[in-house]
Design a protein around this motif. Structure first.
Motif, mmCIF file in Angstrom:
data_model
loop_
_atom_site.group_PDB
_atom_site.id
_atom_site.type_symbol
_atom_site.label_atom_id
_atom_site.label_comp_id
_atom_site.label_asym_id
_atom_site.label_seq_id
_atom_site.Cartn_x
_atom_site.Cartn_y
_atom_site.Cartn_z
ATOM 1 N N LEU A 176 57.654 35.676 38.122
ATOM 2 C CA LEU A 176 58.337 36.512 37.129
ATOM 3 C C LEU A 176 59.846 36.367 37.126
ATOM 4 O O LEU A 176 60.505 36.920 36.252
ATOM 5 N N ASN A 177 60.410 35.638 38.096
ATOM 6 C CA ASN A 177 61.872 35.490 38.116
ATOM 7 C C ASN A 177 62.225 34.136 38.722
ATOM 8 O O ASN A 177 61.343 33.367 39.137
ATOM 9 N N GLU A 178 63.520 33.863 38.776
ATOM 10 C CA GLU A 178 63.977 32.543 39.219
ATOM 11 C C GLU A 178 63.534 32.224 40.640
ATOM 12 O O GLU A 178 63.097 31.103 40.925
ATOM 13 N N LYS A 179 63.636 33.188 41.549
ATOM 14 C CA LYS A 179 63.212 32.925 42.925
ATOM 15 C C LYS A 179 61.713 32.658 42.991
ATOM 16 O O LYS A 179 61.268 31.754 43.715
ATOM 17 N N GLU A 180 60.942 33.403 42.223
ATOM 18 C CA GLU A 180 59.493 33.203 42.258
ATOM 19 C C GLU A 180 59.103 31.855 41.654
ATOM 20 O O GLU A 180 58.126 31.235 42.089
ATOM 21 N N TRP A 181 59.852 31.375 40.671
ATOM 22 C CA TRP A 181 59.582 30.035 40.151
ATOM 23 C C TRP A 181 59.849 28.973 41.220
ATOM 24 O O TRP A 181 59.123 27.983 41.329
ATOM 25 N N GLN A 247 58.851 40.171 49.355
ATOM 26 C CA GLN A 247 58.272 39.377 48.268
ATOM 27 C C GLN A 247 56.756 39.565 48.198
ATOM 28 O O GLN A 247 56.172 39.658 47.114
ATOM 29 N N PHE A 248 56.131 39.623 49.354
ATOM 30 C CA PHE A 248 54.686 39.880 49.423
ATOM 31 C C PHE A 248 54.335 41.169 48.686
ATOM 32 O O PHE A 248 53.429 41.206 47.848
ATOM 33 N N PHE A 249 55.073 42.245 48.980
ATOM 34 C CA PHE A 249 54.776 43.524 48.354
ATOM 35 C C PHE A 249 55.088 43.520 46.860
ATOM 36 O O PHE A 249 54.372 44.136 46.063
ATOM 37 N N ALA A 250 56.147 42.830 46.455
ATOM 38 C CA ALA A 250 56.466 42.741 45.029
ATOM 39 C C ALA A 250 55.331 42.050 44.272
ATOM 40 O O ALA A 250 54.852 42.543 43.238
ATOM 41 N N SER A 251 54.872 40.913 44.793
ATOM 42 C CA SER A 251 53.789 40.188 44.130
ATOM 43 C C SER A 251 52.469 40.945 44.210
ATOM 44 O O SER A 251 51.666 40.907 43.278
ATOM 45 N N LEU A 252 52.250 41.649 45.324
ATOM 46 C CA LEU A 252 51.052 42.471 45.445
ATOM 47 C C LEU A 252 51.052 43.580 44.395
ATOM 48 O O LEU A 252 50.010 43.894 43.799
ATOM 49 N N GLY A 253 52.215 44.171 44.159
ATOM 50 C CA GLY A 253 52.310 45.216 43.144
ATOM 51 C C GLY A 253 51.972 44.699 41.755
ATOM 52 O O GLY A 253 51.232 45.353 40.995
ATOM 53 N N SER A 254 52.506 43.531 41.393
ATOM 54 C CA SER A 254 52.187 42.938 40.101
ATOM 55 C C SER A 254 50.697 42.670 39.969
ATOM 56 O O SER A 254 50.073 42.959 38.944
ATOM 57 N N PHE A 255 50.117 42.111 41.015
ATOM 58 C CA PHE A 255 48.698 41.770 40.995
ATOM 59 C C PHE A 255 47.840 43.031 40.895
ATOM 60 O O PHE A 255 46.890 43.093 40.103
ATOM 61 N N ALA A 256 48.165 44.056 41.685
ATOM 62 C CA ALA A 256 47.393 45.296 41.661
ATOM 63 C C ALA A 256 47.501 45.982 40.304
ATOM 64 O O ALA A 256 46.515 46.544 39.787
ATOM 65 N N GLY A 257 48.689 45.940 39.705
ATOM 66 C CA GLY A 257 48.854 46.517 38.381
ATOM 67 C C GLY A 257 48.024 45.803 37.332
ATOM 68 O O GLY A 257 47.488 46.422 36.403
ATOM 69 N N GLU A 293 54.030 49.166 38.080
ATOM 70 C CA GLU A 293 54.225 49.901 36.830
ATOM 71 C C GLU A 293 54.915 49.079 35.745
ATOM 72 O O GLU A 293 54.990 49.507 34.585
ATOM 73 N N GLN A 294 55.401 47.906 36.076
ATOM 74 C CA GLN A 294 56.186 47.083 35.150
ATOM 75 C C GLN A 294 55.238 46.322 34.207
ATOM 76 O O GLN A 294 55.085 45.106 34.294
ATOM 77 N N LYS A 295 54.641 47.069 33.287
ATOM 78 C CA LYS A 295 53.613 46.500 32.420
ATOM 79 C C LYS A 295 53.941 46.660 30.937
ATOM 80 O O LYS A 295 53.057 46.856 30.095
ATOM 81 N N GLY A 296 55.224 46.588 30.585
ATOM 82 C CA GLY A 296 55.631 46.562 29.184
ATOM 83 C C GLY A 296 55.135 47.760 28.396
ATOM 84 O O GLY A 296 55.354 48.911 28.782
ATOM 85 N N ARG A 297 54.418 47.488 27.304
ATOM 86 C CA ARG A 297 53.943 48.561 26.431
ATOM 87 C C ARG A 297 52.939 49.482 27.113
ATOM 88 O O ARG A 297 52.685 50.581 26.607
ATOM 89 N N PHE A 298 52.389 49.044 28.241
ATOM 90 C CA PHE A 298 51.408 49.871 28.942
ATOM 91 C C PHE A 298 51.947 50.396 30.271
ATOM 92 O O PHE A 298 51.180 50.723 31.172
ATOM 93 N N CYS A 299 53.260 50.511 30.362
ATOM 94 C CA CYS A 299 53.841 51.034 31.601
ATOM 95 C C CYS A 299 53.439 52.491 31.826
ATOM 96 O O CYS A 299 53.258 52.910 32.977
ATOM 97 N N ASN A 300 53.278 53.269 30.738
ATOM 98 C CA ASN A 300 52.895 54.677 30.912
ATOM 99 C C ASN A 300 51.510 54.795 31.542
ATOM 100 O O ASN A 300 51.270 55.659 32.392
ATOM 101 N N LEU A 301 50.604 53.927 31.127
ATOM 102 C CA LEU A 301 49.275 53.920 31.738
ATOM 103 C C LEU A 301 49.376 53.537 33.207
ATOM 104 O O LEU A 301 48.803 54.208 34.079
#
Length: 342
Positions: A176-181, A247-257, A293-301
């Motif tokens: 999702l960002n330059e470091k992750e690329w 970084q592990f927790f950041a990517s885990l959060g994206s995946f879990a979301g 929670e960083q899910k754009g239009r569905f962040c509220n969900l």
């Protein structure tokens, strides 16, 4: 999942097991009270196959092998079982016949993890953000260990719980960002062009991340085992290790979301496995929940869905026992009505 239709309740005890890529956990379950005892953990590498491990458990614990139900870290469909991150493979029928079992049930390990959710009490989970869970709605469970397991749990109209095992850990990882690329580029070279979530979100994934982040900072570091990386991050003595865990927790959060959105899991997202509980001191200050929670239009969900870390011991075996209990209930009902469950 493979279910043996010969299962019946004529014996007092059954043997249950939770078999991962590193350890096999065995226990005995009382079929009336469903209390778990005689727990023993074996290193999978010490045994040629599952049959040998079951025989060792029987001899060391002096238990009968009559009804056996296991959770195992691989797809559990059909007669032929092949573990994903270990060399064990076996035939369900062949194992049942070789050991003289009356019944033998084989579940995917995250089908069992999903079934364990109904056995947990409040003290056996740690909530990580979100609103209040809604009962009888879908739940998701994921876990980082030797690999990355994924499952869901849904409530059926008759009140039964149905686990939905999957192989979501092998889905593509999305930077999702330059470091992750940069991390993705490093790992793609290592793994022939494709980077799955499991390549980061597992024990071996931590080791991969440690090397990738050092590469990003143009530093050379020796390979370290996941346990050492985690310990260094918790003590704060190694900046690369700390960044690795963050970084592990950041990517885990994206995946879990993503899992939460996939099945609208208003019953919560649960994190199992051996890695995250050891890193809990660093989770609260990480980007886990922000990325969840960083899910754009569905962040509220996403914001409304709670996450929990499972801290209970032997949750996998409890999940197997819960599935066995549900199966026994149906078998008894079928025997009463004179029907056969297949």
């Amino acid at each position: 999942m493979v279910t043996d239709p010969q299962l019946n309740g004529h014996h007092k005890f059954a043997v249950v097991a939770d078999i991962g890529g590193t350890n096999a956990r065995f226990g005995r379950i009382n079929l009336k009270t469903f209390e778990l005892d005689r727990i023993q953990v074996f290193a999978c590498a010490n045994y040629l196959n599952l049959t040998d491990a079951l025989i060792a458990y029987r001899e060391q614990q002096q238990v009968e092998l009559i009804h056996v139900a296991i959770a195992i870290a691989c797809p559990a469909e059909g007669d032929s079982i092949q573990m994903t991150n270990h060399h064990w493979q076996f035939s369900v029928k062949g194992t049942r016949d070789a050991l003289g079992l009356t019944s033998f049930i084989v579940l995917n390990d995250f089908a069992a993890a999903a079934m364990s959710l109904v056995t947990l009490n409040k003290s056996e989970t740690k909530k990580i953000g979100g609103g209040k869970k809604i009962e009888n709605t879908p739940c998701a469970v994921l876990g980082a260990g030797t690999g990355l397991g994924v499952g869901h749990l849904i409530c059926l109209p008759n009140g039964d719980m149905m686990p939905l095992p999957g192989e979501g850990g092998h889905a593509d990882w999305a930077p999702l960002n330059e470091k992750e690329w940069a991390i993705h580029e490093f790992l793609a070279r290592r793994f022939e062009g494709r980077v799955s979530a499991e390549r980061l979100l597992s024990g071996p994934g931590l080791e991969n991340l440690y090397q990738a982040i050092a590469y990003y900072h143009d530093r050379a570091v020796p390979p370290l085992p996941a346990k050492t990386i985690g310990a260094r991050a918790v003590t704060g003595c190694d900046a690369i290790a700390t960044e690795t865990v963050n970084q592990f927790f950041a990517s885990l959060g994206s995946f879990a979301g993503n899992l939460a959105l996939t099945l609208n899991t208003r019953g919560g997202v649960y994190i199992a496995g051996g890695v995250v509980p050891k890193l809990l001191p660093l989770m609260a200050g990480s980007e886990f929940r922000t990325r969840f929670e960083q899910k754009g239009r569905f962040c509220n969900l996403a914001e409304s869905i709670p996450c929990y870390v499972i801290t209970a011991e032997y949750a996998g075996m409890r999940g197997v026992a819960q599935y066995l209990k549900q199966t026994l209930r149906h078998t008894a009902a079928d025997e009463t009505t004179g029907t056969e469950q297949l």
